[in-house]
Design a protein around this motif. Structure first.
Motif, short mmCIF file in Angstrom:
data_model
loop_
_atom_site.label_atom_id
_atom_site.label_comp_id
_atom_site.label_asym_id
_atom_site.label_seq_id
_atom_site.Cartn_x
_atom_site.Cartn_y
_atom_site.Cartn_z
N ASP A 189 27.71 33.90 33.91
CA ASP A 189 27.78 33.22 32.62
C ASP A 189 28.58 31.92 32.75
OD1 ASP A 189 27.20 33.46 29.73
OD2 ASP A 189 29.38 33.44 29.56
N LEU A 190 29.66 31.99 33.53
CA LEU A 190 30.53 30.82 33.71
C LEU A 190 29.79 29.70 34.45
CD1 LEU A 190 33.26 29.47 33.53
CD2 LEU A 190 34.06 30.90 35.41
N LYS A 191 29.07 30.09 35.49
CA LYS A 191 28.30 29.09 36.25
C LYS A 191 27.30 28.39 35.33
CE LYS A 191 28.54 30.98 40.91
NZ LYS A 191 27.91 31.93 41.82
N ARG A 192 26.70 29.18 34.43
CA ARG A 192 25.71 28.62 33.51
C ARG A 192 26.38 27.60 32.58
NH1 ARG A 192 22.77 33.24 32.46
NH2 ARG A 192 24.49 33.95 31.19
N SER A 193 27.59 27.95 32.10
CA SER A 193 28.31 27.03 31.19
C SER A 193 28.57 25.70 31.89
CB SER A 193 29.66 27.63 30.78
OG SER A 193 29.50 28.89 30.22
N VAL A 194 29.00 25.78 33.14
CA VAL A 194 29.34 24.56 33.88
C VAL A 194 28.07 23.75 34.17
CG1 VAL A 194 30.29 23.66 36.05
CG2 VAL A 194 31.38 25.60 34.92
N ALA A 195 27.02 24.46 34.58
CA ALA A 195 25.77 23.77 34.95
C ALA A 195 25.16 23.05 33.75
CB ALA A 195 24.78 24.77 35.52
N LEU A 196 25.27 23.66 32.57
CA LEU A 196 24.69 23.03 31.39
C LEU A 196 25.48 21.79 30.97
CD1 LEU A 196 23.74 26.15 29.24
CD2 LEU A 196 22.18 24.42 30.12
N GLY A 197 26.74 21.75 31.33
CA GLY A 197 27.53 20.55 31.03
C GLY A 197 28.65 20.75 30.02
N PHE A 198 28.96 22.00 29.67
CA PHE A 198 30.06 22.22 28.73
C PHE A 198 31.37 21.67 29.30
CE2 PHE A 198 27.13 25.28 26.89
CZ PHE A 198 27.39 25.12 25.54
N ASP A 199 32.27 21.28 28.39
CA ASP A 199 33.60 20.81 28.80
C ASP A 199 34.53 21.99 29.06
OD1 ASP A 199 33.13 17.97 28.29
OD2 ASP A 199 32.96 18.63 26.19
N ALA A 200 34.29 23.07 28.33
CA ALA A 200 35.25 24.18 28.35
C ALA A 200 34.55 25.44 27.91
CB ALA A 200 36.41 23.88 27.41
N LYS A 201 35.28 26.53 27.99
CA LYS A 201 34.73 27.81 27.56
C LYS A 201 35.87 28.64 26.97
CE LYS A 201 31.85 31.53 29.56
NZ LYS A 201 30.67 31.40 28.70
N CYS A 202 35.55 29.46 26.01
CA CYS A 202 36.56 30.35 25.45
C CYS A 202 36.72 31.59 26.33
CB CYS A 202 36.16 30.79 24.05
SG CYS A 202 36.21 29.45 22.86
N ALA A 203 37.90 32.16 26.29
CA ALA A 203 38.19 33.39 27.02
C ALA A 203 38.71 34.42 26.03
CB ALA A 203 39.23 33.14 28.11
N ILE A 204 38.25 35.67 26.20
CA ILE A 204 38.78 36.71 25.32
C ILE A 204 39.67 37.67 26.08
CG2 ILE A 204 37.00 36.64 23.55
CD1 ILE A 204 35.72 39.04 25.07
N HIS A 205 39.87 37.41 27.38
CA HIS A 205 40.80 38.21 28.18
C HIS A 205 41.54 37.26 29.11
CE1 HIS A 205 42.46 41.06 31.03
NE2 HIS A 205 42.21 42.02 30.16
N PRO A 206 42.86 37.45 29.26
CA PRO A 206 43.62 36.53 30.13
C PRO A 206 43.08 36.44 31.55
CG PRO A 206 45.13 37.90 28.86
CD PRO A 206 43.75 38.43 28.60
N ASN A 207 42.48 37.56 32.05
CA ASN A 207 41.97 37.51 33.43
C ASN A 207 40.77 36.58 33.58
OD1 ASN A 207 43.94 39.26 34.20
ND2 ASN A 207 42.62 41.06 34.36
N GLN A 208 40.16 36.16 32.44
CA GLN A 208 39.04 35.22 32.52
C GLN A 208 39.53 33.78 32.74
OE1 GLN A 208 36.96 35.87 28.80
NE2 GLN A 208 35.70 37.52 29.66
N VAL A 209 40.82 33.54 32.47
CA VAL A 209 41.31 32.15 32.46
C VAL A 209 41.31 31.49 33.84
CG1 VAL A 209 43.30 30.68 31.94
CG2 VAL A 209 42.61 32.44 30.31
N PRO A 210 41.89 32.12 34.89
CA PRO A 210 41.94 31.40 36.17
C PRO A 210 40.57 31.01 36.71
CG PRO A 210 43.49 33.23 36.19
CD PRO A 210 42.66 33.39 34.96
N PRO A 211 39.57 31.93 36.72
CA PRO A 211 38.26 31.47 37.21
C PRO A 211 37.65 30.40 36.33
CG PRO A 211 38.14 33.76 36.44
CD PRO A 211 39.58 33.38 36.44
N LEU A 212 37.95 30.49 35.04
CA LEU A 212 37.41 29.51 34.10
C LEU A 212 38.01 28.11 34.38
CD1 LEU A 212 37.04 30.84 30.52
CD2 LEU A 212 37.30 28.46 30.99
N ASN A 213 39.30 28.06 34.56
CA ASN A 213 39.94 26.77 34.89
C ASN A 213 39.39 26.22 36.20
OD1 ASN A 213 41.49 26.75 32.62
ND2 ASN A 213 43.38 27.43 33.61
N ALA A 214 39.22 27.11 37.17
CA ALA A 214 38.72 26.65 38.47
C ALA A 214 37.31 26.09 38.34
CB ALA A 214 38.76 27.80 39.47
#
Lengths: 277, 464
Positions: A189-214
């Motif tokens: 899902d994260l790869k899709r967000s980046v590929a589409l061109g989003f600037d950012a993504k919401c996280a509903i669990h703290p463990n989602q944050v580091p991969p999301l920032n990366a």
């Protein structure tokens, strides 16, 4: 501008006190869906008290209740927050929000999660008070009678439409959080967000944050390539040239400049000597 | 003597009041041996025994009953929680209570400082000659590192097993030191032998701490071919081990050895050829036990070879990096892992003090506060490990480096890691917990012994 927006339930003291340490670029203290109706007042007081005594080091937003704006705003007065997240965003709820803002210059992120909001999307995006659009995928899926799929096909139109509107009016495009608990699905899902061109993504669990920032930080390989493009342009003044067989023209040059800006913002620019690491 | 009759064996052993009896803890919370032997000793009316156990767990209810009745007068151990801890904390022990380190215990046994009258050693498999192993049998537990010195030095050594094998058992306990073999229907519950602490943490705070600790290692200057590493079986430690493995793989680095207690992430490193040897004093899970059977690079070692400070070839003298926990740390980096901040006995040094002193980089990993109790205190309830042996404390809100290690501080700052002084970390916790009121201590109940037999600290009861 941020890469990660971490939702923090407003009624859980342990989550509030640790929210700041998870390295999210921004925090959204939630008074809406994470809090049951009978806990709303307690959550309002808890969030107010917490933000007064422990203002986080990153920008803080509060997700208010579209149907209880007056009560929510009664506790926001004077808080050190960056802005509010407006759920069920529409021209009507935005107007109600503007009344509550009463001249307060808080940033507004519009949570687009109903089919009707998509019919008004251009008007929402061009509103001078709106700084970003967040896709609310879970609610939208339910409203569309759609089901989550591995390919994300059910939200592809919504994601693309929201991106178009955000880009057209120069505001942030923030993707919906991944609501399941499987790591592999989150990664896809994260790869899709980046590929589409989003600037950012919401996280509903703290463990989602580091991969999301990366994922939203430009890679060193892309930074190196962008640097070479910009340096070539700066040295020669050319806006159209060939680099390693690749044709570079103005849009490519602009993209390279934007990428270096993002890399700088997220402290990903290394000195040349470090690049060999 | 080889027998199935515990009472007949005890007749032969001619146990007397005041004797020192030893047990090891490799069966952890699944151990049935200590309860069965102590119950028999209590029935015989023995008094004032010295319980010399490498560790005591919640399963050891009979030891608590023996303290209550006076069967046991003194207790010496390296780690204690559960009913024995509660009994001692209530002041029920009539005699002395001593907490040792794993290395210190081996030293004291080998030097005759702690002479053992009878060692009752749970042994998962024993052969006809009296050789003992931990890697076979229904209650297989892997390495028997904490039994080796007791077995070799006790005046009489009894191997207690539920698996008498016909074939020769290659193992750590040589028949030449075995005086008796006792077979019982069962020596333990395999479900309790493999600890429940082996889940790699999913807690976001724990993972944040693990990521920062891994970055400390990356920038410590010690990450190179031949690096050596030790971590425990806690969730954060296991997460660091997994991340350390990935870092070794990503940087093309091969470690020389991992030591101490061994679990699945350590085995993975060996089988991915990321590390040459595992020096295993204790297995924490089934994966480690299986690895001992199939991997020649996985080597069981004794507590003495692991950490005895007088053993010139002890493994940890070459240890680069160790990851350690803490229930309390003070601003001088002294660490408590023996009690909590309120005086409840919750553990003990084990190898904490041994590895902190011998390693080049001792990293404490812990959250800054648990509930309303801050980690960093102005005064510890109990000092387990001296601050001079600690290099840094990694918490979720920053890294405090011991002032004596300014080179490390410089490296971490240069890498952009959040280095803060320990007082600042303490204050940031107090912002959430408030400054704790000083805890009033009750009577002295025992001592914490350093690895060379020195008195590290006095143990106190809780007040009130």
């Amino acid at each position: 501008m941020a890469r990660s927006y971490l939702f923090v339930p407003g009624n859980v003291p342990r989550m509030l006190q640790h929210a700041e340490v998870f390295e999210a670029d921004a925090l959204i203290f939630d008074l809406e869906d994470a809090v049951s109706l009978e806990e709303k007042d307690e959550a309002r007081q808890l969030v107010r008290s917490f933000l007064q005594t422990h203002p986080p080091s990153q920008p803080a937003y509060v997700r208010v209740n579209a149907d209880a704006l007056a009560r929510d705003f009664s506790i926001l007065d004077g808080l050190p927050i960056h802005g509010v997240v407006l759920p069920k965003a529409s021209i009507q709820t935005l107007a109600s929000l503007r009344e509550q803002l009463d001249g307060e210059e808080w940033s507004v992120l519009a949570l687009v999660e109903t089919p009707s909001a998509f019919l008004e999307l251009s008007d929402l995006a061009r509103d001078p008070g709106v700084d970003g659009l967040i896709l609310g995928g879970v609610d939208l899926r339910a409203a569309l009678h759609a089901h989550p799929t591995e390919s994300g096909i059910e939200l592809l139109y919504a994601r693309s439409r929201l991106l178009m509107a955000a880009r057209a009016y120069g505001i942030e495009a923030i993707d919906t959080p991944y609501a399941e608990s499987d790591d592999a699905g989150f990664e896809t899902d994260l790869k899709r967000s980046v590929a589409l061109g989003f600037d950012a993504k919401c996280a509903i669990h703290p463990n989602q944050v580091p991969p999301l920032n990366a994922a939203f930080t430009p890679s060193q390989e892309r930074i190196r390539e962008a640097r070479r493009i910009v340096e070539r342009h700066e040295q020669t003044g050319e806006v159209r040239f060939s680099l390693d067989g690749r044709m570079v023209d103005r849009p490519v040059l602009e993209e390279a400049k934007q990428l270096l800006e993002r890399a700088k913002r997220y402290k990903a620019l290394k000195k040349e000597a470090d690049d060999a690491d | 003597m080889r027998t199935d009759d515990l009472e007949a064996l005890l007749d032969v052993l001619e146990l007397r009041d005041g004797m020192r009896v030893s047990f090891h803890h490799h069966l952890r919370n699944g151990d049935a041996v200590m309860n069965e032997v102590l119950a028999a000793l209590r029935r015989r009316g023995l008094k004032d025994l010295h319980l010399y156990a490498s560790a005591l767990f919640p399963v050891h209810t009979e030891a608590a009953a023996c303290i209550e009745e006076g069967t046991i007068r003194h207790v010496t151990t390296n780690y204690v929680n559960g009913p024995v801890a509660e009994e001692i904390a209530r002041g029920k022990l009539r005699g002395e209570f001593t907490m040792q380190t794993h290395g210190g215990r081996a030293r004291a046994v080998l030097q005759g400082e702690n002479a053992i009258d009878v060692a009752f050693l749970a042994t998962p498999a024993v052969d006809a000659e009296g050789n003992g192993s931990g890697i076979y049998g229904a209650a297989a537990c892997g390495s028997l590192g904490y039994a080796v010195e007791d077995h070799a030095c006790a005046k009489r050594s009894v191997l207690i097993t539920d698996s008498l094998e016909d074939f020769p058992v290659p193992g750590q306990l040589s028949a030449s030191h075995t005086d008796h073999v006792l077979r019982l229907p069962s020596i333990g519950d395999p479900g309790g032998i493999v600890s429940g602490t082996l889940e790699v943490t999913r807690d976001p705070l724990g993972l944040k701490i693990a990521r920062m600790a891994t970055e400390v290692i990356r920038h410590s200057g010690l990450l190179r071919n031949g690096v050596s590493f030790q971590s425990g079986a806690g969730g954060i430690s296991l997460a660091i081990t997994e991340q350390f493995n990935d870092m070794l793989a990503a940087t093309g680095t091969q470690a020389s050895f991992f030591s101490g207690g061994i679990a699945a992430p350590h085995v993975k490193a060996l089988e991915r050829n990321l590390v040459e040897k595992l020096y295993d004093v204790q297995c924490f899970d089934e994966e480690a036990i299986g690895s001992l059977q199939r991997n020649t690079g996985h080597i069981p070692i004794s507590a003495g070879d692991y950490a005895d400070p007088t053993n010139a070839s002890r493994v940890i003298k070459d240890l680069d990096i160790v990851i350690l926990g803490a229930s309390e740390v003070d601003t001088g980096f002294n660490v408590n892992v023996t009690t909590d901040s309120y005086g409840n006995l919750i553990g003990g040094s084990g190898g904490h003090s041994d590895t902190a002193e011998d390693s080049k980089l001792a990293i404490i990993v812990a959250p800054l506060f648990r509930g309303r109790t801050p980690l960093i205190q102005e005064r510890l309830f109990t000092k387990t490990t001296s601050g001079e042996h600690i290099d840094c404390l990694v918490s979720e809100r920053g890294i405090a480096v011991h002032p004596a290690n300014d080179k490390l501080a410089g490296r971490l700052k240069a890498a952009g890691l959040p280095v803060v002084d320990i007082e600042t970390l303490m204050q940031s916790a107090h912002a959430y917990t408030g400054r704790p009121k000083p805890i009033t201590r009750g009577d002295a109940i025992g001592i914490v012994e350093g690895r060379r037999g020195d008195v590290q600290d006095t143990l106190y009861r809780k007040a009130g």
